[in-house]
Structure formats: structure tokens, C-alpha cells
Write an enzyme that holds these catalytic residues in place. Sequence first.
Site, PDB file in Angstrom:
ATOM      1  CD  GLN A  37       3.535   5.833   2.572  1.00 27.98           C
ATOM      2  OE1 GLN A  37       2.536   5.304   2.119  1.00 27.98           O
ATOM      3  NE2 GLN A  37       4.522   5.136   3.113  1.00 27.98           N
ATOM      4  N   GLY A  42       0.841  -1.185   0.000  1.00 21.34           N
ATOM      5  CA  GLY A  42       0.000   0.000   0.000  1.00 21.34           C
ATOM      6  C   GLY A  42       0.876   1.235   0.000  1.00 21.34           C
ATOM      7  CB  CYS A  47       5.354   2.190   7.254  1.00 18.33           C
ATOM      8  SG  CYS A  47       4.911   3.699   6.389  1.00 18.33           S
ATOM      9  CG  LEU A  48       6.776   0.975   1.198  1.00 14.17           C
ATOM     10  CD1 LEU A  48       6.211   1.267  -0.185  1.00 14.17           C
ATOM     11  CD2 LEU A  48       7.900  -0.057   1.115  1.00 14.17           C
ATOM     12  CG  HIS A  86       0.662   6.972   5.551  1.00 13.71           C
ATOM     13  ND1 HIS A  86       1.761   7.353   6.284  1.00 13.71           N
ATOM     14  CD2 HIS A  86       0.854   5.659   5.256  1.00 13.71           C
ATOM     15  CE1 HIS A  86       2.582   6.312   6.434  1.00 13.71           C
ATOM     16  NE2 HIS A  86       2.050   5.268   5.820  1.00 13.71           N
ATOM     17  CG  HIS A  96      -0.442   1.315   7.265  1.00 15.47           C
ATOM     18  ND1 HIS A  96       0.488   0.812   8.157  1.00 15.47           N
ATOM     19  CD2 HIS A  96       0.254   2.150   6.447  1.00 15.47           C
ATOM     20  CE1 HIS A  96       1.672   1.340   7.893  1.00 15.47           C
ATOM     21  NE2 HIS A  96       1.569   2.151   6.856  1.00 15.47           N
ATOM     22  CD  GLU A  97      -0.884   2.600   2.771  1.00 21.19           C
ATOM     23  OE1 GLU A  97      -0.376   3.740   2.767  1.00 21.19           O
ATOM     24  OE2 GLU A  97      -0.222   1.560   2.985  1.00 21.19           O
TER      25      GLU A  97
HETATM   26 NI    NI Z   1       2.836   3.342   5.676  1.00 27.13          NI
END
Ligand code: NI
Length: 182
Positions: free
Chosen positions: A51, A46, A94-95, A140, A136-137
Site C-alpha cells: 500500500q 492496519g 481500506c486506506l 494485500h 485483511h492485510e
Molecule cells: Ni486494506
Amino acid sequence: MALLPIRKYGDPVLRAKAKPVEVFDETLAILAEDMIETMRAAEGIGLAAPQVGKSICLIVVETGLIEEGEDPSIFVNPVILDRYGEKICMEEGCLSVPGITEEVTREESIKLRYQDLSGQAFEGDCHGTLARVIMHEVDHLLGNFFTDYLGSMKLRMLSKKLGALQFEAQKDLIEFRKMGVA
Ligand code: NI
């Protein structure tokens, strides 16, 4: 299609509240495609627009990794209307927070409202891993990280790693500004 640089923990864009998308044009579609390419290259499941430095309400999810044969999903202006079901504890990463995975407790299911790239509105329920990735997204988009759910003891244990990421994020920002992407 282009790979976009991923912002790290400590970059202020990741703490900002993302703005709703109002214009459903080619630029939005290209950003969504670039985000899918970027997510895949980084082996994530995701990715949220902040991000990649765009503070707008857009997320992409690699649905195919969750339900075989599915295409990646694009959610514009996603809003979680309800969270329900059993609370489940599962490891998340998380990236934007590379090198850290921690267990996070979230509800099993959500009711989601969102739009597609043409602006058409949808409402539906998601369960399990898909619901978790969307929660989660969407976090953000509100300026939150999965690490915000951790207790103070855990955070103290991670403080060195998080501090190093914040330092890297600041260095990256200087580079991004030179490249003209921030
Ligand atoms: Ni993340």
C-alpha cells in the site's frame, strides 16, 4: 520518520504478489516505522507494505485500538496457517479504497506464523478484530482486496466509485514517478 504516499485501488503494485523479506536490516525497521506513522496519519488500523509501493511481506497493525495499551504490531513474512471459529460478517474499509466500506465474512480466529524485525520467528493465535485486520492485510500481500469478496451485484453497484479510484491511481502513479518514488 516520514509519511509515505498511499497507493490506491488500480495501482498495479496492489495486485502483485509481495516478496518474502530476507534481509532484516535498518532499512526494514525504518520502513516499518514509516508505515506506522503513515497508518496513524490516515487513521487506519492496519497497513501492508504494497500500500506504500513496497512489494514485500510486511504489515503493521494498530493493536492499541484493538487492545487498549498495546503498542502497534509489526509482522514480517506473516503466514496464516489456519482459519477457524465462527464466520463473522463485519464492515471493512481500506486506506487504498477510500470512500467504500462493505461487509465481509471472515473466520473469528487464525493461527499465525510471522517474524519480527530481527528475523525471530513466532507462532500464535489471534482472535476477533485483530485476526480480521491481519487477514485483511495478509490479503494485500497476495494482491487481493476486501472488495474481491463481494458478489457481482455489489461490484456492479460500486463500479463507478472503483473506476474513479482506478483513474486517480493512474494519475497518482504519474506524480510518484516524477517524485522518483515509483
Ligand atoms: Ni486494506
